[in-house]
Enzyme design. Structure first.
Site, short mmCIF file in Angstrom:
data_model
loop_
_atom_site.label_atom_id
_atom_site.label_comp_id
_atom_site.label_asym_id
_atom_site.label_seq_id
_atom_site.Cartn_x
_atom_site.Cartn_y
_atom_site.Cartn_z
N LYS A 198 0.82 -1.19 0.00
CA LYS A 198 0.00 0.00 0.00
C LYS A 198 0.86 1.26 0.00
O LYS A 198 0.39 2.36 -0.22
CB LYS A 198 -0.89 0.03 1.27
CG LYS A 198 -1.68 -1.24 1.47
CD LYS A 198 -2.25 -1.27 2.91
CE LYS A 198 -2.85 -2.63 3.19
NZ LYS A 198 -3.02 -2.87 4.62
N GLY A 199 2.14 1.06 0.27
CA GLY A 199 3.03 2.19 0.53
C GLY A 199 3.20 3.19 -0.61
O GLY A 199 3.50 4.35 -0.38
N GLU A 206 7.56 2.24 -6.21
CA GLU A 206 7.71 1.71 -4.85
C GLU A 206 7.88 2.87 -3.87
O GLU A 206 8.28 3.97 -4.26
CB GLU A 206 8.93 0.76 -4.85
CG GLU A 206 9.30 0.11 -3.55
CD GLU A 206 8.23 -0.75 -2.89
OE1 GLU A 206 7.13 -0.23 -2.64
OE2 GLU A 206 8.51 -1.92 -2.59
N ASP A 246 15.07 -0.76 0.64
CA ASP A 246 15.96 -0.92 1.79
C ASP A 246 16.96 -2.04 1.45
O ASP A 246 17.98 -1.79 0.81
CB ASP A 246 15.11 -1.24 3.02
CG ASP A 246 15.93 -1.36 4.29
OD1 ASP A 246 17.08 -0.93 4.30
OD2 ASP A 246 15.39 -1.88 5.29
N PHE A 294 14.32 4.38 10.41
CA PHE A 294 13.01 3.88 10.03
C PHE A 294 12.10 5.05 9.70
O PHE A 294 11.89 5.95 10.50
CB PHE A 294 12.39 2.99 11.11
CG PHE A 294 11.27 2.17 10.55
CD1 PHE A 294 11.55 1.02 9.81
CD2 PHE A 294 9.94 2.57 10.69
CE1 PHE A 294 10.51 0.29 9.23
CE2 PHE A 294 8.91 1.84 10.12
CZ PHE A 294 9.20 0.69 9.40
P1 IMP Z 1 13.30 -4.28 1.12
O1 IMP Z 1 12.80 -5.57 0.57
O2 IMP Z 1 14.16 -4.49 2.34
O3 IMP Z 1 13.98 -3.40 0.11
O4 IMP Z 1 12.08 -3.52 1.71
C1 IMP Z 1 11.13 -2.96 0.95
C2 IMP Z 1 9.84 -2.77 1.72
O5 IMP Z 1 10.04 -2.74 3.13
C3 IMP Z 1 9.25 -1.44 1.37
O6 IMP Z 1 8.36 -1.57 0.30
C4 IMP Z 1 8.56 -1.03 2.63
O7 IMP Z 1 7.24 -1.53 2.63
C5 IMP Z 1 9.34 -1.69 3.73
N1 IMP Z 1 10.29 -0.76 4.36
C6 IMP Z 1 11.62 -0.73 4.23
N2 IMP Z 1 12.18 0.28 4.95
C7 IMP Z 1 11.14 0.92 5.54
C8 IMP Z 1 11.06 2.08 6.39
O8 IMP Z 1 12.04 2.74 6.78
N3 IMP Z 1 9.80 2.43 6.77
C9 IMP Z 1 8.68 1.76 6.38
N4 IMP Z 1 8.72 0.69 5.59
C10 IMP Z 1 9.94 0.26 5.17
MG MG Z 2 6.25 -1.46 0.41
#
Ligand code: IMP
Ligand code: MG
Length: 171
Positions: A39-40, A96, A100, A149
């Site tokens: 949903k982000g 997106e 992260d 975060f």
């Molecule tokens: P990744 O797979 O670690 O790159 O994470 C991607 C997903 O993790 C993003 O689409 C977010 O939903 C969530 N995410 C990563 N970092 C944060 C943050 O700092 N705040 C909130 N959601 C995060």
């Molecule tokens: Mg996300």
């Protein structure tokens, strides 16, 4: 509750305009599907799509889960809602909220290529380069942020704070 504002709505709208123009130029000869990750990405997707000037643009959404009610990634990706458009031969531009570790997008890019996409590109509102665990090519980045975060403008902690009209750090 007092919260430190890292990026304002005004800055985000300005960046959406810049990136929208860049995307319109880069993808002018392509059949493009703008794919928002729920949903982000909702607020960012809304800002960006209005700034993309392409005749053949279609939009769609997918939902994946990897986080749950925690601030750390679980390392596994699950598709909760699949794409509905036929993407074979099309350019898919994933929209997106934040990258992260890169695990979610790395998985999605592979998944979409397997389904026949001609090309898969990425436009993220935020990038946390320090968190990267897998190598991934990101084509369009709104803003880079420190390894904190982040909440607001679509980003949640335990499904809350998505509605904040700015980007903030939850420390
Ligand atoms: P990744 O797979 O670690 O790159 O994470 C991607 C997903 O993790 C993003 O689409 C977010 O939903 C969530 N995410 C990563 N970092 C944060 C943050 O700092 N705040 C909130 N959601 C995060
Ligand atoms: Mg996300």
């Amino acid at each position: 509750m007092e919260r430190e504002i890292l990026i304002t709505e005004e800055q985000i709208l300005c960046r959406a305009k810049e990136l929208g123009e860049e995307i319109s130029k880069d993808l002018k000869d392509e059949d493009v599907i703008l794919l928002g990750i729920l949903k982000g990405s909702i607020p960012w997707m809304g800002d960006l799509m209005k700034r993309i000037d392409l005749e053949n643009l279609k939009i769609d959404f997918m939902a994946c889960s990897s986080y749950g009610a925690s601030t750390r990634t679980s390392g596994t990706v699950k598709i909760v809602k699949d794409i509905e458009e036929d993407i074979s031969g099309k350019t898919v531009l994933i929209v997106e909220d934040i990258i992260d570790s890169g695990i979610t997008l790395n998985y999605l890019v592979g998944y979409l290529k397997n389904r026949g996409a001609k090309d898969v590109k990425i436009c993220t509102l935020l990038d946390k380069p320090e968190g990267r665990k897998v190598d991934i090519d990101v084509d369009y980045v709104g803003f880079s942020v420190e390894n904190r975060f982040i909440v607001g403008y679509g980003l949640d902690y335990d499904q809350k704070y998505r509605q904040l009209p700015y980007i903030s750090a939850l420390d």
